[in-house]
Design a protein around this motif. Structure first.
Motif, PDB file in Angstrom:
ATOM      1  N   VAL A   4       0.835  -1.204   0.000  1.00  0.00           N
ATOM      2  CA  VAL A   4       0.000   0.000   0.000  1.00  0.00           C
ATOM      3  C   VAL A   4       0.868   1.251   0.000  1.00  0.00           C
ATOM      4  O   VAL A   4       0.627   2.204  -0.762  1.00  0.00           O
ATOM      5  CB  VAL A   4      -0.956   0.011   1.214  1.00  0.00           C
ATOM      6  CG1 VAL A   4      -1.663   1.367   1.342  1.00  0.00           C
ATOM      7  CG2 VAL A   4      -1.989  -1.102   1.098  1.00  0.00           C
ATOM      8  N   GLU A   5       1.913   1.248   0.821  1.00  0.00           N
ATOM      9  CA  GLU A   5       2.815   2.407   0.885  1.00  0.00           C
ATOM     10  C   GLU A   5       3.522   2.631  -0.447  1.00  0.00           C
ATOM     11  O   GLU A   5       3.701   3.777  -0.873  1.00  0.00           O
ATOM     12  CB  GLU A   5       3.831   2.207   2.008  1.00  0.00           C
ATOM     13  CG  GLU A   5       3.219   2.293   3.402  1.00  0.00           C
ATOM     14  CD  GLU A   5       4.237   2.060   4.503  1.00  0.00           C
ATOM     15  OE1 GLU A   5       5.335   1.516   4.199  1.00  0.00           O
ATOM     16  OE2 GLU A   5       3.943   2.416   5.658  1.00  0.00           O
ATOM     17  N   LYS A   6       3.904   1.545  -1.098  1.00  0.00           N
ATOM     18  CA  LYS A   6       4.565   1.668  -2.402  1.00  0.00           C
ATOM     19  C   LYS A   6       3.603   2.237  -3.438  1.00  0.00           C
ATOM     20  O   LYS A   6       3.978   3.095  -4.249  1.00  0.00           O
ATOM     21  CB  LYS A   6       5.075   0.300  -2.853  1.00  0.00           C
ATOM     22  CG  LYS A   6       5.909   0.328  -4.128  1.00  0.00           C
ATOM     23  CD  LYS A   6       6.477  -1.061  -4.432  1.00  0.00           C
ATOM     24  CE  LYS A   6       7.346  -1.026  -5.696  1.00  0.00           C
ATOM     25  NZ  LYS A   6       7.907  -2.375  -6.002  1.00  0.00           N
ATOM     26  N   ALA A   7       2.355   1.777  -3.404  1.00  0.00           N
ATOM     27  CA  ALA A   7       1.347   2.270  -4.347  1.00  0.00           C
ATOM     28  C   ALA A   7       1.084   3.754  -4.125  1.00  0.00           C
ATOM     29  O   ALA A   7       0.975   4.538  -5.089  1.00  0.00           O
ATOM     30  CB  ALA A   7       0.057   1.463  -4.188  1.00  0.00           C
ATOM     31  N   CYS A  63      -2.224  -3.196  -9.679  1.00  0.00           N
ATOM     32  CA  CYS A  63      -3.484  -3.861  -9.985  1.00  0.00           C
ATOM     33  C   CYS A  63      -4.224  -4.189  -8.695  1.00  0.00           C
ATOM     34  O   CYS A  63      -3.611  -4.489  -7.659  1.00  0.00           O
ATOM     35  CB  CYS A  63      -3.292  -5.117 -10.827  1.00  0.00           C
ATOM     36  SG  CYS A  63      -2.619  -6.543  -9.960  1.00  0.00           S
ATOM     37  N   ILE A  64      -5.545  -4.084  -8.775  1.00  0.00           N
ATOM     38  CA  ILE A  64      -6.434  -4.454  -7.677  1.00  0.00           C
ATOM     39  C   ILE A  64      -7.243  -5.647  -8.166  1.00  0.00           C
ATOM     40  O   ILE A  64      -8.057  -5.524  -9.084  1.00  0.00           O
ATOM     41  CB  ILE A  64      -7.362  -3.288  -7.292  1.00  0.00           C
ATOM     42  CG1 ILE A  64      -6.539  -2.075  -6.831  1.00  0.00           C
ATOM     43  CG2 ILE A  64      -8.343  -3.708  -6.200  1.00  0.00           C
ATOM     44  CD1 ILE A  64      -7.360  -0.811  -6.617  1.00  0.00           C
ATOM     45  N   TYR A 113       1.954  -7.975 -15.068  1.00  0.00           N
ATOM     46  CA  TYR A 113       2.369  -6.641 -15.521  1.00  0.00           C
ATOM     47  C   TYR A 113       2.232  -5.596 -14.416  1.00  0.00           C
ATOM     48  O   TYR A 113       2.240  -4.401 -14.693  1.00  0.00           O
ATOM     49  CB  TYR A 113       1.526  -6.232 -16.732  1.00  0.00           C
ATOM     50  CG  TYR A 113       1.585  -7.239 -17.855  1.00  0.00           C
ATOM     51  CD1 TYR A 113       2.742  -7.412 -18.612  1.00  0.00           C
ATOM     52  CD2 TYR A 113       0.492  -8.057 -18.138  1.00  0.00           C
ATOM     53  CE1 TYR A 113       2.811  -8.368 -19.618  1.00  0.00           C
ATOM     54  CE2 TYR A 113       0.551  -9.009 -19.153  1.00  0.00           C
ATOM     55  CZ  TYR A 113       1.712  -9.156 -19.885  1.00  0.00           C
ATOM     56  OH  TYR A 113       1.778 -10.105 -20.884  1.00  0.00           O
ATOM     57  N   ALA A 114       2.098  -6.039 -13.166  1.00  0.00           N
ATOM     58  CA  ALA A 114       1.905  -5.107 -12.059  1.00  0.00           C
ATOM     59  C   ALA A 114       3.146  -5.027 -11.172  1.00  0.00           C
ATOM     60  O   ALA A 114       3.683  -6.048 -10.755  1.00  0.00           O
ATOM     61  CB  ALA A 114       0.698  -5.526 -11.229  1.00  0.00           C
ATOM     62  N   ASP A 115       3.582  -3.801 -10.890  1.00  0.00           N
ATOM     63  CA  ASP A 115       4.675  -3.594  -9.941  1.00  0.00           C
ATOM     64  C   ASP A 115       4.180  -3.814  -8.511  1.00  0.00           C
ATOM     65  O   ASP A 115       4.942  -4.221  -7.642  1.00  0.00           O
ATOM     66  CB  ASP A 115       5.221  -2.170 -10.071  1.00  0.00           C
ATOM     67  CG  ASP A 115       5.818  -1.898 -11.445  1.00  0.00           C
ATOM     68  OD1 ASP A 115       6.583  -2.753 -11.921  1.00  0.00           O
ATOM     69  OD2 ASP A 115       5.516  -0.843 -12.031  1.00  0.00           O
ATOM     70  N   VAL A 116       2.889  -3.527  -8.297  1.00  0.00           N
ATOM     71  CA  VAL A 116       2.275  -3.716  -6.981  1.00  0.00           C
ATOM     72  C   VAL A 116       0.935  -4.428  -7.176  1.00  0.00           C
ATOM     73  O   VAL A 116       0.132  -4.024  -8.027  1.00  0.00           O
ATOM     74  CB  VAL A 116       2.030  -2.370  -6.266  1.00  0.00           C
ATOM     75  CG1 VAL A 116       1.304  -2.607  -4.935  1.00  0.00           C
ATOM     76  CG2 VAL A 116       3.337  -1.641  -6.027  1.00  0.00           C
TER      77      VAL A 116
END
Length: 288
Positions: free
Chosen positions: A127-130, A216-217, A228-231
């Motif tokens: 969450v912090e990274k996002a 991505c959620i 393809y998602a970093d987070v």
């Protein structure tokens, strides 16, 4: 295909000798626990069967379905047909004989369960990274189709109120064009319960290839969009194929959005408070 309830298992029996060795692994994995398919992404199920995703797709098409999703719907119809007292396609767990008060309490319970599960699945570091991605971005763009597209629009509305440069796209063509123009100073956020929606996955791939930071959620930790998602931010609640677009799923997604919004606000309270006041004042004369 025009699927007729009650034909899936007989069809498997008639076709089993035509399956390749790998396709038979898929059949065996399915027959071992049919209900597991309802709550598994194609990647989860292919890992269980110890085959590749493409083998699962070939298996489904050999049965006459367009792909894995259509196969899941057929399985759900088969299994829900065995119980005539529940609204299998409406809301699992609610019985025809339930009272109005029972329905109210069961729906409250399901929503609370989905929120609690989502809270457990969310990782603080992710969450912090996002939030840091959003803070450092020139533009943050939300992508989603169907019910997830509505969530994307809700997210745009929420973040726009505190002055964040943000947009949202729900059409596949518009998503592709938008993603192609993103750069390393932008962030793309995909919303997809299944993580297997082709337009959304393709959009994230384009965004990643253009250097954008990606979030991505989704409900499935191992689904195509996560590649393809970093987070990856996970939302709770197991939605069956016959519950597509369930409100409980959307509530879980919105909870993730609210967590991102709140954490961003806390880290940028002065700017966010000022902008929220300004945007609120701008629409105050729209009210009686």
């Amino acid at each position: 295909m025009d699927y007729e309830i009650g034909t899936l298992f007989p069809l498997l029996s008639t076709l089993k000798h035509s399956f390749t060795k790998s396709e038979k692994k898929v059949m065996d994995a399915f027959l071992e626990n049919p209900e597991e398919v309802l709550y598994s992404s194609i990647t989860d199920f292919s890992e269980k069967a110890k085959v590749g995703d493409t083998t699962v797709v070939r298996f489904c098409r050999k049965l006459g379905f367009k792909g894995y999703h259509d196969f899941k719907i057929a399985v759900a119809q088969e299994l829900s047909n065995s119980s005539s007292n529940t609204f299998g396609s409406f809301n699992e767990g609610i019985d025809i004989k339930d009272s109005f008060d029972d329905v109210l309490q069961k729906l409250i319970g399901k929503n609370i369960e989905a929120l609690q599960e989502t809270a457990t699945l969310l990782n603080k570091a992710d969450v912090e990274k996002a939030v840091k991605f959003i803070e450092d971005s020139r533009m943050t763009v939300f992508y989603g189709v169907g019910t997830s597209g509505i969530t994307a629009l809700d997210a745009k509305n929420k973040f726009m109120r505190i002055g964040i440069p943000v947009d949202a796209y729900t059409d596949g063509h518009m998503q592709a064009m938008s993603a192609s123009l993103l750069t390393e100073v932008d962030t793309a956020i995909a919303i997809s319960y299944s993580g297997s929606t082709k337009d959304t996955v393709d959009t994230m791939q384009i965004a990643r290839e253009n250097g954008a930071k990606t979030i991505c959620i989704t409900h499935y930790a191992k689904s195509p969009v996560t590649k393809y998602a970093d987070v990856v931010l996970l939302s709770g609640y197991n939605e069956s194929p016959l519950q597509g677009g369930a409100l409980i799923t959307k509530i879980a997604q919105l909870y993730v959005i609210d967590v991102l919004y709140t954490e961003y606000f806390r880290k940028n309270v002065s700017m966010a408070s000022k902008n929220k006041s300004r945007s609120g004042s701008a629409i105050s004369d729209k009210l009686y």
